[in-house]
Structure formats: structure tokens, C-alpha cells
Write a protein that holds these residues in place. Structure first.
Motif, PDB file in Angstrom:
ATOM      1  N   GLY A 156       0.816  -1.213   0.000  1.00 22.32           N
ATOM      2  CA  GLY A 156       0.000   0.000   0.000  1.00 22.32           C
ATOM      3  C   GLY A 156       0.846   1.259   0.000  1.00 22.32           C
ATOM      4  O   GLY A 156       0.542   2.225  -0.716  1.00 22.32           O
ATOM      5  N   TYR A 208       2.372   1.689  -3.419  1.00 22.92           N
ATOM      6  CA  TYR A 208       1.335   2.136  -4.353  1.00 22.92           C
ATOM      7  C   TYR A 208       1.141   3.652  -4.254  1.00 22.92           C
ATOM      8  O   TYR A 208       1.099   4.357  -5.275  1.00 22.92           O
ATOM      9  CB  TYR A 208       0.028   1.407  -4.059  1.00 22.92           C
ATOM     10  N   LEU A 209       1.036   4.154  -3.031  1.00 21.38           N
ATOM     11  CA  LEU A 209       0.880   5.600  -2.851  1.00 21.38           C
ATOM     12  C   LEU A 209       2.107   6.349  -3.354  1.00 21.38           C
ATOM     13  O   LEU A 209       1.988   7.429  -3.949  1.00 21.38           O
ATOM     14  CB  LEU A 209       0.643   5.919  -1.374  1.00 21.38           C
ATOM     15  N   ARG A 234       2.009   6.692  -6.981  1.00 19.72           N
ATOM     16  CA  ARG A 234       0.994   7.668  -7.372  1.00 19.72           C
ATOM     17  C   ARG A 234       1.423   9.099  -7.094  1.00 19.72           C
ATOM     18  O   ARG A 234       0.750  10.041  -7.518  1.00 19.72           O
ATOM     19  CB  ARG A 234      -0.319   7.386  -6.616  1.00 19.72           C
ATOM     20  N   PHE A 241       1.856  10.295  -3.915  1.00 18.97           N
ATOM     21  CA  PHE A 241       1.430  10.698  -2.573  1.00 18.97           C
ATOM     22  C   PHE A 241       2.523  10.328  -1.574  1.00 18.97           C
ATOM     23  O   PHE A 241       2.403   9.369  -0.800  1.00 18.97           O
ATOM     24  CB  PHE A 241       0.105  10.039  -2.206  1.00 18.97           C
ATOM     25  N   THR A 242       3.596  11.098  -1.583  1.00 20.37           N
ATOM     26  CA  THR A 242       4.793  10.724  -0.828  1.00 20.37           C
ATOM     27  C   THR A 242       4.561  10.741   0.671  1.00 20.37           C
ATOM     28  O   THR A 242       5.060   9.866   1.397  1.00 20.37           O
ATOM     29  CB  THR A 242       5.954  11.660  -1.194  1.00 20.37           C
ATOM     30  N   GLY A 299       1.732  10.290   2.405  1.00 19.80           N
ATOM     31  CA  GLY A 299       0.937   9.110   2.773  1.00 19.80           C
ATOM     32  C   GLY A 299       1.748   7.835   2.692  1.00 19.80           C
ATOM     33  O   GLY A 299       1.640   6.957   3.556  1.00 19.80           O
ATOM     34  N   ALA A 300       2.576   7.733   1.650  1.00 14.33           N
ATOM     35  CA  ALA A 300       3.434   6.556   1.503  1.00 14.33           C
ATOM     36  C   ALA A 300       4.416   6.464   2.650  1.00 14.33           C
ATOM     37  O   ALA A 300       4.659   5.376   3.191  1.00 14.33           O
ATOM     38  CB  ALA A 300       4.179   6.630   0.172  1.00 14.33           C
TER      39      ALA A 300
END
Length: 510
Positions: free
Chosen positions: A184, A187-188, A191, A193-194, A196-197
Motif C-alpha cells: 500500500g 502504491y501511494l 501515485r 502521494f509521498t 501518505g506513503a
């Protein structure tokens, strides 16, 4: 775009159904095998129960006791009693914390009928099954982004449902949680979304120590993006600003990933080097176990452990060294040859993925995937699938884990170590199936829920449709499958079954 979205939605439905089916099947099989095969008397951590059994405890033990074997005993003990013994600190806190919190929140109506241990066993079955299904979806999303190939993403995710680390994804281990957070988080990150990752990958480090290695993704992928921006804009000001921004952000990201590990080591130092407990405050049953087995408990009246005196007192490293005898080349002994053979299939798949990728992209790999940034693209499409440029950093990650696992760990854990940490072994398996299996080369063999007969209301037909996918189609046509398919699926399914039968009866497994 609309067609792609419809396909993705159908893919997810197929994956979720198959993952849920394999979880239910695994739960049933472990209960049956645990009842049929006598338990081996293993010299493993086996603490006494703190409570007298209640009315439902015997039933739960019959159904789910196979999920509490070997290291699962540590996680269950920590969830129930906290970090009492020194060697418990080899097991990171996120999974026990999740177990205890969710069991307390959701299973409180069962308190009059089940002890804490019984409720934790029930929660292991529920939580790990749910986490595993979620991790299959996360893997599919990550695979779609990285591979740029829907077929391979679907096949890889379905193969993941038959992971050779099956029993560890089901039992009271942190593998399913770690896989979800890792896939997960990546995946972020793909995308863009550093933040959140970074948060999810930080939680992964709180679940397992090898989460520290994912910090490399938070350095490499932002570096790629920074270099792309610099070459696109091309001014010295943008170069300086991008370099400073990358340096500061990378240091911050790495610090966030490392923080849970450091906090956990500090907690261990505080517990044993600055103890507030005395032996009189510890349960006599646990104290007797500690004296019998030589376990260390926090004791304010006793001298501080030797590791407390080191310049950097890392309890985790001490436990791996003293309790598990983990170290460079320590496992290279003749008597460990069977364990090396057990780990050989997953090691072979990982090494083969690296070899094939390097052979297909030698120049790209030589420049660490950064040399082509800023250059004009030549005519021709960018490779997709296993040879996609985005796969490079995942190959490096897998290679690092493989090398460390072979030379510095108990090699029999390599299977679950890699199976829960890297998508590469599923990508290479899916790639080989798609390349060598004629039944998968046509789109019609990836059809969604094709009707096999006209009895649509039949219960058997309905259950078949719920698990109808390319992998089950191959299994139903096993005799006509190619030799590579027999090898790959044979390995995954045999380990899937052997793990349930051996591990759940205290017999040694990977």
C-alpha cells in the motif's frame, strides 16, 4: 480509459473473491489437519495460560490453535501481557497492538465466554484473513502502476493468493499486516502521494524490522522526479533548488521510516537498562518459566544486561545474535543443507528475475535507471511488464533482501521473508506463466466469469463462478499445461499445503 476502469474493477472483484476463498479454505484445512495430525513436542516458547478456560475456549482451541504455533506464541503473549521477556523484543509491536486493540473493541461481548487468549486467537483468524485480502488489492494496484500491464498484474495478484508463505499470512504472524502496509505504501509512492506513503512505510517498520529497507524507495523515486524536473526546466536555479529540496526531504523521509525502530529500541533500553519492576511484581508462573528456560525479565535489583553498556545499545541486534544465533555466514553448515533446499525455489525465482531484467536492460541498469532521464525518447514503445523501467528499483530491493537473507539470516525464513516483502517473486512467476503457457496467451482465457454450463442457479455452479479466474482455469486443465506452469504452480500449491500441515502441528517449516 473507461474500458480500462471497467477491467480494473472486474480484476479487483476476481482477486478479492479468490483471496477470500483461499483464506476460508486455509482456515478449514488448518483445523482439519491440526485435528488429524498429532502435535509435535517442540522446544519452542510456550508460556502458561494466565486465565482458567471459559465455556468457549475449548472450541476455539480446536478450531484455531494451529494459528498460535511457533513465533505466533510470542505475538499472542505480547498482545496479552506486553513485553515481559527480553527475547520478546525480537517481535515488533504493531501487530500485537492491532490484535489487542481490535479484539478489545470488537469482541468484548465474548468476554464472559472466552479468555483474552481465546479472543486473540479468534482475532488472528479474522484480522489476518482481512489484511491478506486487502494486501492482494494493494498488490494489484501497485502492479498496474509499475508493470503497465493489466494481464501480468492480474496473474501476479492471483498467484499471490497461493503464496508459499500462506501459513504465515494466516497464523499469528505480522506478515499479512506488513505486506499490506508495504504494498500500500509503495502504491501511494508510485501515485506521487509521498507523505501518505511515508506514513504507511513507517508503520511497516513498526511491524517488521525489514521495513527499514523500504527507505530506499523514498530516496530513489523522489530523486527520479527531481532529476526529471531539473532537465525539463534546465536552469541553474532550478538545479540548486531541486538538489536542496531533495536532500532535505529525503533526510526527513528516511528519519520517519527509521523512527519506529529507534523508539522501539529505546523502549527496550528503558525496560531492561532502567527497570522499575522487581521479580516480586511478576507473575510466579512467568517467573518460573524464565528461571527454567533462562529468559531474562526486567529486574531493578539485578545488574544491567551487557548490551546496555554498549555505545549504541540496540536490543534487537543483541537478541538476534545471542538468542537466535543470527550473523554473517553462521548458517553455512552442512546440517543446514535441508533448510537451504527449502529456500531454493524462492531464491531461484528472485535471482532469475534479477538476471532476466539485467540482461534485458544492461545499459539502463548500469546507470541505475537514472542515465536516461532528460534524453529524448527514441522511437518505439517503452517496455511494459517485467522489463518496464519502473521495475528496476523493485529488482534492487528484492536483490538486497535476497542477499541479506542468504548470508545473514536463518535461511529457512527466506520464503516468508521475501513473500511478504517484495512483489518481484509474483511478477516473475506471472511473467513466466504468461510467456510459457499457451492457455494464457489469448484474451479469451482471461475472461471474467464465463459460464461453464446452463445451470445458473445451481449452488455448485455459483461457488465455481466465485473463484473462476485464469489460475483456477489452469488448475482445472492441469494435464494440458506446460512444464514451467507445472513447476511454478506446483511449487506455490505444495508449499501452500505443506505449511498448513506442518506448521500448525509444531513441526518445523520455513
Amino acid at each position: 480509459m473507461l474500458i480500462s476502469g471497467i477491467h480494473a474493477k472486474k480484476d479487483v472483484q476476481i482477486i478479492v473473491r479468490f483471496a477470500a476463498f483461499t483464506r476460508v479454505l486455509a482456515l478449514i484445512l488448518q483445523a482439519v489437519l491440526n485435528a488429524l495430525i498429532p502435535d509435535h513436542e517442540a522446544d519452542a516458547f510456550s508460556p502458561p495460560r494466565a486465565e482458567e478456560p471459559l465455556i468457549l475456549d475449548h472450541t476455539i482451541e480446536m478450531l484455531f490453535s494451529g494459528l498460535g504455533r511457533w513465533d505466533a506464541e510470542h505475538f499472542l503473549f505480547i498482545a496479552e501481557h506486553g513485553y515481559l521477556f527480553e527475547h520478546n523484543f525480537a517481535f515488533f509491536p504493531l501487530f500485537p497492538l492491532v490484535l489487542r486493540s481490535v479484539a478489545t473493541l470488537l469482541l468484548w461481548p465474548l468476554c464472559p465466554f472466552l479468555t483474552v487468549h481465546g479472543r486473540l486467537l479468534v482475532m488472528v483468524a479474522i484480522a489476518n484473513s482481512t489484511l491478506f485480502v486487502m494486501s492482494t488489492v494493494a498488490l494489484y494496484g501497485l502492479s498496474r502502476l509499475v508493470l503497465q500491464d493489466r494481464k501480468l498484474a492480474l496473474i501476479s495478484s492471483l498467484i499471490y493468493c497461493l503464496t508459499p508463505a500462506n501459513v504465515f499470512m494466516l497464523a499469528g504472524y505480522s506478515e499479512s499486516l506488513f505486506a499490506l502496509l508495504t504494498f500500500g505504501g509503495l502504491y501511494l509512492l508510485e501515485r506521487g502521494f509521498t507523505i501518505g506513503a511515508c506514513f504507511l512505510l513507517s508503520l511497516a517498520t513498526a511491524a517488521r524490522a525489514n521495513g527499514l529497507v523500504t527507505a530506499g524507495f523514498l530516496v530513489y523515486l523522489p530523486l527520479q522526479r527531481s532529476l526529471t524536473q531539473v532537465f525539463n526546466k534546465g536552469s541553474g536555479w532550478h538545479y540548486s533548488w531541486a538538489a536542496l529540496k531533495f536532500l532535505l526531504s529525503s533526510l526527513l523521509y528516511v528519519a520517519v521510516i527509521v523512527l519506529p525502530f529507534c523508539l522501539f529500541q529505546f523502549y527496550g533500553y528503558y525496560t531492561f537498562c532502567l527497570p522499575s519492576l522487581t521479580e516480586e511484581q511478576i507473575s510466579p508462573a512467568f517467573l518460573n518459566l524464565a528461571r527454567e528456560k533462562g529468559y531474562r525479565v526486567p529486574d531493578a535489583a539485578a545488574p544491567a544486561p551487557s548490551w546496555c553498556m554498549k555505545p549504541v545499545p540496540v536490543l534487537y541486534a543483541y537478541i538476534q545474535d545471542v538468542y537466535w544465533d543470527v550473523g554473517f555466514l553462521r548458517y553455512f553448515q552442512l546440517k543446514q543443507i535441508p533448510n537451504f533446499l527449502l529456500a531454493l525455489p524462492v531464491a531461484t525465482l528472485s535471482a532469475l528475475a534479477s538476471y532476466m531484467y539485467i540482461m534485458a536492460n544492461p545499459r539502463f541498469c548500469l546507470h541505475l535507471g537514472l542515465g536516461e532521464i532528460g534524453k529524448k525518447k527514441k522511437e518505439g514503445k517503452t517496455p511494459t511488464g517485467l522489463y518496464c523501467p519502473k521495475v528496476f528499483v523493485y529488482i534492487i530491493h528484492c536483490s538486497v533482501l535476497l542477499t541479506f537473507g542468504i548470508f545473514c539470516m536463518h535461511v529457512q525464513v527466506l520464503t516468508r521473508f521475501l513473500a511478504s516483502s517484495t512483489p518481484v517473486i509474483y511478477w516473475i512467476s506471472g511473467h513466466l506463466l504468461l510467456s510459457c503457457e499457451p492457455l494464457l496467451k489469448e484474451d479469451k482465457n482471461l475472461a471474467y466469469g464465463q459460464r461453464q454450463n446452463t445451470l445458473e442457479q445451481n449452488i455448485y455452479h455459483f461457488s465455481l463462478m466465485c473463484i473462476n479466474n485464469p489460475i483456477t482455469q489452469l488448475l482445472m486443465r492441469w494435464r494440458t499445461c506446460s512444464f514451467p506452469t507445472h513447476c511454478i504452480l506446483g511449487y506455490f500449491i505444495s508449499y501452500w499445503l505443506l505449511g498448513l500441515s506442518l506448521h500448525c502441528n509444531f513441526l518445523p517449516w520455513t
